[in-house]
Enzyme design. Structure first.
Site, PDB file in Angstrom:
ATOM      1  N   ALA A  10       0.799  -1.229   0.000  1.00  0.00           N
ATOM      2  CA  ALA A  10       0.000   0.000   0.000  1.00  0.00           C
ATOM      3  C   ALA A  10       0.831   1.279   0.000  1.00  0.00           C
ATOM      4  O   ALA A  10       0.463   2.266   0.613  1.00  0.00           O
ATOM      5  CB  ALA A  10      -0.974  -0.014   1.184  1.00  0.00           C
ATOM      6  N   TYR A  75       3.644 -14.721   3.545  1.00  0.00           N
ATOM      7  CA  TYR A  75       2.354 -14.613   4.233  1.00  0.00           C
ATOM      8  C   TYR A  75       2.212 -15.633   5.362  1.00  0.00           C
ATOM      9  O   TYR A  75       1.384 -15.485   6.249  1.00  0.00           O
ATOM     10  CB  TYR A  75       1.218 -14.886   3.241  1.00  0.00           C
ATOM     11  CG  TYR A  75       0.973 -13.805   2.228  1.00  0.00           C
ATOM     12  CD1 TYR A  75       1.852 -13.600   1.174  1.00  0.00           C
ATOM     13  CD2 TYR A  75      -0.150 -12.988   2.311  1.00  0.00           C
ATOM     14  CE1 TYR A  75       1.632 -12.607   0.232  1.00  0.00           C
ATOM     15  CE2 TYR A  75      -0.376 -11.990   1.372  1.00  0.00           C
ATOM     16  CZ  TYR A  75       0.520 -11.807   0.343  1.00  0.00           C
ATOM     17  OH  TYR A  75       0.291 -10.829  -0.582  1.00  0.00           O
ATOM     18  N   HIS A  89      -6.087 -12.502  -3.239  1.00  0.00           N
ATOM     19  CA  HIS A  89      -4.899 -11.938  -3.904  1.00  0.00           C
ATOM     20  C   HIS A  89      -5.212 -11.716  -5.378  1.00  0.00           C
ATOM     21  O   HIS A  89      -6.014 -12.455  -5.956  1.00  0.00           O
ATOM     22  CB  HIS A  89      -3.700 -12.899  -3.763  1.00  0.00           C
ATOM     23  CG  HIS A  89      -2.377 -12.213  -3.955  1.00  0.00           C
ATOM     24  ND1 HIS A  89      -1.905 -11.807  -5.175  1.00  0.00           N
ATOM     25  CD2 HIS A  89      -1.423 -11.829  -3.046  1.00  0.00           C
ATOM     26  CE1 HIS A  89      -0.724 -11.227  -5.025  1.00  0.00           C
ATOM     27  NE2 HIS A  89      -0.411 -11.210  -3.732  1.00  0.00           N
ATOM     28  N   GLY A  90      -4.569 -10.769  -5.987  1.00  0.00           N
ATOM     29  CA  GLY A  90      -4.681 -10.568  -7.433  1.00  0.00           C
ATOM     30  C   GLY A  90      -4.039 -11.747  -8.156  1.00  0.00           C
ATOM     31  O   GLY A  90      -3.086 -12.344  -7.632  1.00  0.00           O
ATOM     32  N   ASP A  91      -4.535 -12.087  -9.338  1.00  0.00           N
ATOM     33  CA  ASP A  91      -3.990 -13.278 -10.015  1.00  0.00           C
ATOM     34  C   ASP A  91      -2.629 -13.006 -10.682  1.00  0.00           C
ATOM     35  O   ASP A  91      -2.086 -13.860 -11.365  1.00  0.00           O
ATOM     36  CB  ASP A  91      -4.990 -13.848 -11.024  1.00  0.00           C
ATOM     37  CG  ASP A  91      -5.304 -12.869 -12.149  1.00  0.00           C
ATOM     38  OD1 ASP A  91      -4.724 -11.759 -12.146  1.00  0.00           O
ATOM     39  OD2 ASP A  91      -6.133 -13.216 -13.007  1.00  0.00           O
ATOM     40  N   ASP A  92      -2.072 -11.823 -10.438  1.00  0.00           N
ATOM     41  CA  ASP A  92      -0.768 -11.482 -11.028  1.00  0.00           C
ATOM     42  C   ASP A  92       0.383 -12.237 -10.366  1.00  0.00           C
ATOM     43  O   ASP A  92       1.505 -12.185 -10.833  1.00  0.00           O
ATOM     44  CB  ASP A  92      -0.512  -9.974 -10.906  1.00  0.00           C
ATOM     45  CG  ASP A  92      -0.581  -9.501  -9.470  1.00  0.00           C
ATOM     46  OD1 ASP A  92      -1.463  -9.988  -8.743  1.00  0.00           O
ATOM     47  OD2 ASP A  92       0.239  -8.666  -9.074  1.00  0.00           O
ATOM     48  N   THR A 122      -6.368  -5.825 -12.004  1.00  0.00           N
ATOM     49  CA  THR A 122      -6.785  -4.695 -12.836  1.00  0.00           C
ATOM     50  C   THR A 122      -5.640  -4.277 -13.752  1.00  0.00           C
ATOM     51  O   THR A 122      -4.556  -3.941 -13.283  1.00  0.00           O
ATOM     52  CB  THR A 122      -7.183  -3.494 -11.947  1.00  0.00           C
ATOM     53  OG1 THR A 122      -8.058  -3.974 -10.937  1.00  0.00           O
ATOM     54  CG2 THR A 122      -7.859  -2.410 -12.760  1.00  0.00           C
ATOM     55  N   GLY A 124      -3.244  -2.230 -16.173  1.00  0.00           N
ATOM     56  CA  GLY A 124      -2.828  -0.817 -16.218  1.00  0.00           C
ATOM     57  C   GLY A 124      -2.350  -0.285 -14.881  1.00  0.00           C
ATOM     58  O   GLY A 124      -1.861   0.828 -14.788  1.00  0.00           O
ATOM     59  N   ASP A 204      44.806  11.304  -4.627  1.00  0.00           N
ATOM     60  CA  ASP A 204      43.817  11.337  -3.537  1.00  0.00           C
ATOM     61  C   ASP A 204      44.443  11.934  -2.282  1.00  0.00           C
ATOM     62  O   ASP A 204      44.731  11.243  -1.309  1.00  0.00           O
ATOM     63  CB  ASP A 204      43.313   9.896  -3.283  1.00  0.00           C
ATOM     64  CG  ASP A 204      42.211   9.850  -2.240  1.00  0.00           C
ATOM     65  OD1 ASP A 204      41.606  10.907  -1.955  1.00  0.00           O
ATOM     66  OD2 ASP A 204      41.971   8.763  -1.700  1.00  0.00           O
TER      67      ASP A 204
HETATM   68  C1  SPV Z   1      37.765   6.478  -0.863  1.00  0.00           C
HETATM   69  O1  SPV Z   1      37.038   5.758  -1.554  1.00  0.00           O
HETATM   70  O2  SPV Z   1      38.211   7.552  -1.245  1.00  0.00           O
HETATM   71  C2  SPV Z   1      38.132   6.056   0.498  1.00  0.00           C
HETATM   72  C3  SPV Z   1      38.120   4.626   0.826  1.00  0.00           C
HETATM   73  O3  SPV Z   1      38.462   6.889   1.290  1.00  0.00           O
HETATM   74  S1  SPV Z   1      39.724   4.046   0.605  1.00  0.00           S
HETATM   75  O4  SPV Z   1      40.171   4.414  -0.739  1.00  0.00           O
HETATM   76  O5  SPV Z   1      39.691   2.617   0.771  1.00  0.00           O
HETATM   77  O6  SPV Z   1      40.564   4.667   1.599  1.00  0.00           O
HETATM   78 MG    MG Z   2      38.829   8.780   0.471  1.00  0.00          MG
END
Ligand code: SPV
Ligand code: MG
Length: 432
Positions: A10, A75, A89-92, A122, A124, A204
């Site tokens: 729902a 269930y 239940h719907g038959d789908d 139903t 759609g 990095d």
């Molecule tokens: C990154 O994805 O930049 C992280 C995780 O910091 S790791 O590279 O494993 O340090």
């Molecule tokens: Mg990182």
């Protein structure tokens, strides 16, 4: 009066559901078994409305006598508990993923001496197609941000994959794999400093500034609805971190992970990272508590990343720090290691879990990737980040194609390695 049972999620009410309810009510006193958020999340996307909201809607539909929680995708437990004379239940459900559920229902109702009534579905109105349309409409920063906390409440393990572009985000948003226990999908995305900077041909080392990272993140935010965990590196100085928190929160990011390193941060998986200097507990606690004070809502999460094992310290050091960071307000901890055996991570998770039952533990199983999600969860981890795989997958694919074009002096040979143009045009929602 016969007792009639109808199970439903729902999340989206449409004429097809009203039709089943009307038919069910004609057969007797209709009890709706409303699937709980965790029952739904174990098999598909978290519903847009939570259990209480859905309950309020269903209780007010004509023909519904009572709404009870259905805690399980199957269930059977509720049928045994409420012993209805009829389940409708719907038959789908005759074909596809629901056919196993149907089989179990027939068996149980036979044991109980009850009856299964199937009514024509139903046309759609197919709930999952409607849900797709809802997700194509999008989300808001507030709804997206809250989703991670909602997921943590209802799912034992949250599965996150790195996204570094709108396109990789779209894959994570949409990919589904049907398995015996239901549909598997990713719960959200990791905005990685490693893959963001690699994409730009930079190291990095916090070399890509927050503004640029956010510009890229916007591309992901614009075409996805799932929650995002942001790699905040060291978070910079507390004075800077305050702004980072506010900016991420305003954009609908669910959580930032900050690591307890100082000085020139290097990627944790580099061979030389052991020389990395750790922050003092006091200074890192200060950064966390300043960040927590800065956030505007209660939903945003700050997760403290422990670099003890990367910096050559032991599990005791990581645990001591983890406790201090949680006391300073951290909403979760991430434990990192490049040890292949995973034993240090396992020990940390188990010991931390003994003391903290509900604080999320994030793990990044890049080097110890022999362990399954179930095993990591058994240790105590509940957020699993696949931190760099989308980028690592794309680079060799591109490299190979470039190499083959050079070798063959034309592109015919790479046809099978490339997505057809038609398919790539259809990939993007809204492309005609
Ligand atoms: C990154 O994805 O930049 C992280 C995780 O910091 S790791 O590279 O494993 O340090
Ligand atoms: Mg990182």
């Amino acid at each position: 009066m016969k007792k009639v049972y109808l199970g439903m999620t729902a999340d989206i009410i449409h004429p097809g559901i009203i039709n089943i309810i009307t038919e069910g009510a004609k057969l007797g006193e209709l009890t709706v078994g409303l699937l709980t958020d965790s029952a739904i999340a174990s098999h598909k996307r978290l519903p847009h409305l939570d259990y209480e909201q859905r309950k309020q809607v269903v209780e007010n539909i004509k023909g519904v006598s009572e709404v009870v929680p259905q805690e399980d995708w199957s269930y059977v437990p509720n049928l045994k508990k409420y012993k209805p004379d009829i389940i409708i239940h719907g038959d789908d459900w005759k074909i596809g993923a629901l056919s196993k559920i149907r089989e179990d229902v027939y068996k149980t109702m036979e044991e109980l001496g009850g009856e299964v009534v199937e009514i024509p579905y139903t046309k759609g109105f197919e709930s999952s197609a409607l849900a797709e349309q809802v997700s194509s409409i999008g989300t808001t920063p507030e709804i997206r941000m809250k989703t991670l906390r909602r997921l943590l409440q209802v799912k034992p393990v949250i599965r996150i994959l790195e996204a570094h572009s709108g396109l990789s985000g779209l894959i994570i948003e949409n990919i589904e794999v049907q398995k015996d226990d239901g549909i598997h999908s990713f719960d959200g995305m990791w905005s990685s400093s490693l893959t963001d900077s690699t994409c730009k041909g930079k190291p990095d080392i916090e070399a890509v500034d927050l503004t640029t990272r956010l510009q890229d993140l916007t591309n992901i935010l614009e075409c996805t609805t799932k929650p995002i965990i942001f790699d905040g590196d060291t978070g910079g100085k507390p004075e800077h971190f305050i702004f980072t928190v506010r900016t991420l929160e305003r954009n609908g990011v669910s959580a930032v992970i900050v690591e307890d390193k100082v000085g020139l941060k290097k990627n944790s998986l580099f061979g030389t990272a052991a020389k990395q200097e750790l922050a003092t507990i006091e200074e890192f606690c200060h950064k966390i508590s300043e960040g927590k004070k800065a956030q505007v809502t209660k939903d945003f999460m700050i997760i403290a990343r422990l670099e003890s094992l990367i910096a050559g310290k032991d599990v005791d050091d990581a645990l001591m720090r983890a406790k201090a960071y949680v006391s300073a307000g951290a909403d979760g901890v991430m434990i990192h290691s490049k040890e292949k055996t995973g034993l240090d991570i396992k020990e940390f998770c188990q010991r931390f879990r003994m003391e903290y039952k509900n604080i999320p533990i994030v793990v990044v199983p890049t080097t110890y990737n022999q362990f399954t999600e179930t095993e990591l969860h058994q240790w105590g981890a509940n957020i699993i980040i696949y931190a760099n795989h989308m980028l690592r997958a794309s680079y060799p694919a591109m490299y190979k194609v470039a190499q083959m074009i050079l070798e063959n002096e034309r592109s015919l040979e790479v046809n099978d390695l490339c997505m057809p143009i038609k398919q790539i045009l259809e990939l993007i929602p809204g492309t005609k």
